[in-house]
Design a protein around this motif. Structure first.
Motif, PDB file in Angstrom:
ATOM      1  N   PRO A   1       1.821   5.705  62.753  1.00 17.82           N
ATOM      2  CA  PRO A   1       0.421   5.395  63.064  1.00 17.82           C
ATOM      3  C   PRO A   1      -0.426   5.345  61.795  1.00 17.82           C
ATOM      4  CG  PRO A   1       0.872   7.703  63.518  1.00 17.82           C
ATOM      5  CD  PRO A   1       2.181   7.075  63.085  1.00 17.82           C
ATOM      6  N   ASP A   2      -1.607   4.769  61.920  1.00 17.95           N
ATOM      7  CA  ASP A   2      -2.562   4.812  60.827  1.00 17.95           C
ATOM      8  C   ASP A   2      -3.104   6.224  60.718  1.00 17.95           C
ATOM      9  OD1 ASP A   2      -2.320   2.183  60.070  1.00 17.95           O
ATOM     10  OD2 ASP A   2      -3.868   1.485  61.429  1.00 17.95           O
ATOM     11  N   PRO A   3      -3.472   6.712  59.583  1.00 14.29           N
ATOM     12  CA  PRO A   3      -3.640   6.015  58.322  1.00 14.29           C
ATOM     13  C   PRO A   3      -2.344   5.893  57.516  1.00 14.29           C
ATOM     14  CG  PRO A   3      -4.339   8.273  58.021  1.00 14.29           C
ATOM     15  CD  PRO A   3      -3.949   8.119  59.475  1.00 14.29           C
ATOM     16  N   CYS A   4      -1.289   6.603  57.953  1.00 18.72           N
ATOM     17  CA  CYS A   4      -0.043   6.578  57.168  1.00 18.72           C
ATOM     18  C   CYS A   4       0.495   5.164  56.997  1.00 18.72           C
ATOM     19  CB  CYS A   4       1.013   7.475  57.811  1.00 18.72           C
ATOM     20  SG  CYS A   4       0.689   9.235  57.576  1.00 18.72           S
ATOM     21  N   ASN A   5       0.491   4.409  58.048  1.00 20.62           N
ATOM     22  CA  ASN A   5       1.008   3.040  57.988  1.00 20.62           C
ATOM     23  C   ASN A   5       0.291   2.247  56.898  1.00 20.62           C
ATOM     24  OD1 ASN A   5       1.889   0.429  58.491  1.00 20.62           O
ATOM     25  ND2 ASN A   5       1.933   0.726  60.694  1.00 20.62           N
ATOM     26  N   LYS A   6      -1.040   2.293  56.915  1.00 20.01           N
ATOM     27  CA  LYS A   6      -1.828   1.543  55.924  1.00 20.01           C
ATOM     28  C   LYS A   6      -1.578   2.038  54.502  1.00 20.01           C
ATOM     29  CE  LYS A   6      -5.803   0.162  58.690  1.00 20.01           C
ATOM     30  NZ  LYS A   6      -7.252   0.355  58.895  1.00 20.01           N
ATOM     31  N   ILE A   7      -1.595   3.354  54.334  1.00 22.46           N
ATOM     32  CA  ILE A   7      -1.440   3.929  52.991  1.00 22.46           C
ATOM     33  C   ILE A   7      -0.080   3.572  52.402  1.00 22.46           C
ATOM     34  CG2 ILE A   7      -1.191   6.095  51.710  1.00 22.46           C
ATOM     35  CD1 ILE A   7      -3.349   7.256  53.544  1.00 22.46           C
ATOM     36  N   LEU A   8       0.991   3.763  53.185  1.00 23.01           N
ATOM     37  CA  LEU A   8       2.338   3.476  52.682  1.00 23.01           C
ATOM     38  C   LEU A   8       2.508   1.998  52.363  1.00 23.01           C
ATOM     39  CD1 LEU A   8       4.444   5.852  54.947  1.00 23.01           C
ATOM     40  CD2 LEU A   8       3.810   6.184  52.548  1.00 23.01           C
ATOM     41  N   LYS A   9       1.958   1.129  53.216  1.00 23.33           N
ATOM     42  CA  LYS A   9       2.052  -0.308  52.935  1.00 23.33           C
ATOM     43  C   LYS A   9       1.268  -0.672  51.671  1.00 23.33           C
ATOM     44  CE  LYS A   9       3.061  -2.088  57.509  1.00 23.33           C
ATOM     45  NZ  LYS A   9       2.563  -2.806  58.684  1.00 23.33           N
ATOM     46  N   MET A  10       0.061  -0.115  51.546  1.00 24.81           N
ATOM     47  CA  MET A  10      -0.739  -0.425  50.353  1.00 24.81           C
ATOM     48  C   MET A  10      -0.037   0.060  49.092  1.00 24.81           C
ATOM     49  SD  MET A  10      -4.791   0.034  51.180  1.00 24.81           S
ATOM     50  CE  MET A  10      -4.778   1.468  52.223  1.00 24.81           C
ATOM     51  N   TYR A  11       0.555   1.250  49.125  1.00 27.42           N
ATOM     52  CA  TYR A  11       1.156   1.823  47.923  1.00 27.42           C
ATOM     53  C   TYR A  11       2.501   1.182  47.593  1.00 27.42           C
ATOM     54  CZ  TYR A  11       2.724   5.184  44.475  1.00 27.42           C
ATOM     55  OH  TYR A  11       3.176   5.754  43.320  1.00 27.42           O
TER      56      TYR A  11
ATOM     57  N   ARG B   1       2.101  13.292  52.067  1.00 26.33           N
ATOM     58  CA  ARG B   1       2.361  13.809  53.423  1.00 26.33           C
ATOM     59  C   ARG B   1       2.959  12.712  54.304  1.00 26.33           C
ATOM     60  NH1 ARG B   1      -3.343  16.659  54.057  1.00 26.33           N
ATOM     61  NH2 ARG B   1      -2.978  18.403  52.659  1.00 26.33           N
ATOM     62  N   CYS B   2       2.402  11.527  54.210  1.00 27.30           N
ATOM     63  CA  CYS B   2       2.904  10.407  55.006  1.00 27.30           C
ATOM     64  C   CYS B   2       4.336  10.059  54.610  1.00 27.30           C
ATOM     65  CB  CYS B   2       2.006   9.181  54.832  1.00 27.30           C
ATOM     66  SG  CYS B   2       0.344   9.397  55.517  1.00 27.30           S
ATOM     67  N   ARG B   3       4.589  10.024  53.314  1.00 24.02           N
ATOM     68  CA  ARG B   3       5.936   9.725  52.822  1.00 24.02           C
ATOM     69  C   ARG B   3       6.936  10.759  53.311  1.00 24.02           C
ATOM     70  NH1 ARG B   3       6.160  11.091  47.295  1.00 24.02           N
ATOM     71  NH2 ARG B   3       6.912  13.017  48.172  1.00 24.02           N
ATOM     72  N   ASP B   4       6.555  12.024  53.266  1.00 24.55           N
ATOM     73  CA  ASP B   4       7.448  13.086  53.730  1.00 24.55           C
ATOM     74  C   ASP B   4       7.739  12.956  55.218  1.00 24.55           C
ATOM     75  OD1 ASP B   4       7.534  14.041  51.144  1.00 24.55           O
ATOM     76  OD2 ASP B   4       6.142  15.703  51.516  1.00 24.55           O
ATOM     77  N   LYS B   5       6.725  12.582  55.989  1.00 25.79           N
ATOM     78  CA  LYS B   5       6.928  12.399  57.434  1.00 25.79           C
ATOM     79  C   LYS B   5       7.906  11.267  57.718  1.00 25.79           C
ATOM     80  CE  LYS B   5       2.397  14.001  58.925  1.00 25.79           C
ATOM     81  NZ  LYS B   5       1.093  13.588  59.489  1.00 25.79           N
TER      82      LYS B   5
ATOM     83  N   ALA C   1      -8.835   9.632  44.044  1.00 29.62           N
ATOM     84  CA  ALA C   1      -7.426   9.220  43.969  1.00 29.62           C
ATOM     85  C   ALA C   1      -6.493  10.375  44.299  1.00 29.62           C
ATOM     86  CB  ALA C   1      -7.112   8.679  42.568  1.00 29.62           C
ATOM     87  N   ARG C   2      -6.852  11.576  43.906  1.00 29.42           N
ATOM     88  CA  ARG C   2      -6.000  12.739  44.187  1.00 29.42           C
ATOM     89  C   ARG C   2      -5.893  12.976  45.694  1.00 29.42           C
ATOM     90  NH1 ARG C   2      -4.464  17.011  40.398  1.00 29.42           N
ATOM     91  NH2 ARG C   2      -5.515  15.588  39.029  1.00 29.42           N
ATOM     92  N   SER C   3      -6.988  12.849  46.422  1.00 33.61           N
ATOM     93  CA  SER C   3      -6.956  13.016  47.883  1.00 33.61           C
ATOM     94  C   SER C   3      -6.051  11.968  48.515  1.00 33.61           C
ATOM     95  CB  SER C   3      -8.361  12.881  48.476  1.00 33.61           C
ATOM     96  OG  SER C   3      -9.198  13.881  47.980  1.00 33.61           O
ATOM     97  N   ALA C   4      -6.183  10.732  48.053  1.00 38.42           N
ATOM     98  CA  ALA C   4      -5.328   9.658  48.572  1.00 38.42           C
ATOM     99  C   ALA C   4      -3.862   9.955  48.274  1.00 38.42           C
ATOM    100  CB  ALA C   4      -5.732   8.314  47.967  1.00 38.42           C
ATOM    101  N   ASN C   5      -3.592  10.489  47.102  1.00 40.11           N
ATOM    102  CA  ASN C   5      -2.219  10.805  46.714  1.00 40.11           C
ATOM    103  C   ASN C   5      -1.639  11.919  47.597  1.00 40.11           C
ATOM    104  OD1 ASN C   5       0.046  10.279  45.081  1.00 40.11           O
ATOM    105  ND2 ASN C   5      -0.403  12.069  43.840  1.00 40.11           N
ATOM    106  N   VAL C   6      -2.423  12.935  47.894  1.00 41.75           N
ATOM    107  CA  VAL C   6      -1.969  14.027  48.763  1.00 41.75           C
ATOM    108  C   VAL C   6      -1.636  13.488  50.150  1.00 41.75           C
ATOM    109  CG1 VAL C   6      -2.740  16.123  49.969  1.00 41.75           C
ATOM    110  CG2 VAL C   6      -3.144  15.878  47.518  1.00 41.75           C
TER     111      VAL C   6
END
Length: 187
Positions: free
Chosen positions: A128-138, A166-170, A157-162
């Protein structure tokens, strides 16, 4: 004399990446993605330290970057494993490089497995979003953490990285569980 962060990044970012990865991989049991996250965080710290006037006495940017990386890896390692001792004198660079290449080849064979790709695609479709969006953007659009933070209205940027971590680990856990259930990966 004012220090220009953009000049330092332009001269050093790409050239230091592989030595930095090798440096942390030889000293810590940390995966490539985590090392790259540490690398990005180090450069965020460099930018912040330059802005705050904390780098006036830096003589070697390479040493400074590696020292910041060592500190972050130690903090990471206290959560994951024991901190290794730093022993440059007994380090066998050739043996390390051979092991690194063998490990990288094994990882690539998994990534190129058609069953593995199908599992990954299926699991990615359920994020689900926001993970989907973040992982695709990165990972696919190659946005910087600052661009992701701006796009997703995060504070920095640090907040986005954290959040990205988390999304990557999931997704990593979901994919590992799926391939184990299917018998593709027996670990």
């Amino acid at each position: 004399m004012a220090i220009d962060y953009n000049e330092i990044v332009h001269r050093n970012f790409e050239g230091m990446k592989q030595p930095f990865v090798n440096f942390l991989r030889k000293n810590f049991k940390i995966g490539y993605d985590d090392i790259m996250d540490i690398y990005v965080n180090v450069w965020i710290d460099v930018r912040d330290n330059i802005r705050n006037g904390k780098t006036e006495r830096v003589k070697s940017w390479r040493s400074y970057i590696f020292k910041l990386g060592w500190r972050q890896a130690c903090r990471f390692a206290t959560r994951k494993m024991d901190i290794p001792s730093f022993d440059d004198e007994n380090f066998d660079a050739d043996a390390f490089e051979r092991e690194y290449l063998k490990e990288k080849e094994a990882e690539e064979s998994i990534y190129n497995d058609p069953e593995m790709k199908a599992v990954l695609a299926a699991e990615l479709s359920y994020i689900p979003d926001p993970c989907n969006k973040i992982l695709k953007m990165y990972y696919f659009d190659e946005f910087s953490m600052k661009e992701i933070a701006d796009s997703m209205n995060y504070s920095d940027a640090r907040s986005a990285n954290v959040i990205k971590n988390r999304c990557r680990d999931k997704i990593k856990e979901r994919v590992l569980n799926a391939v184990r259930r299917l018998g593709i990966l027996n670990k």
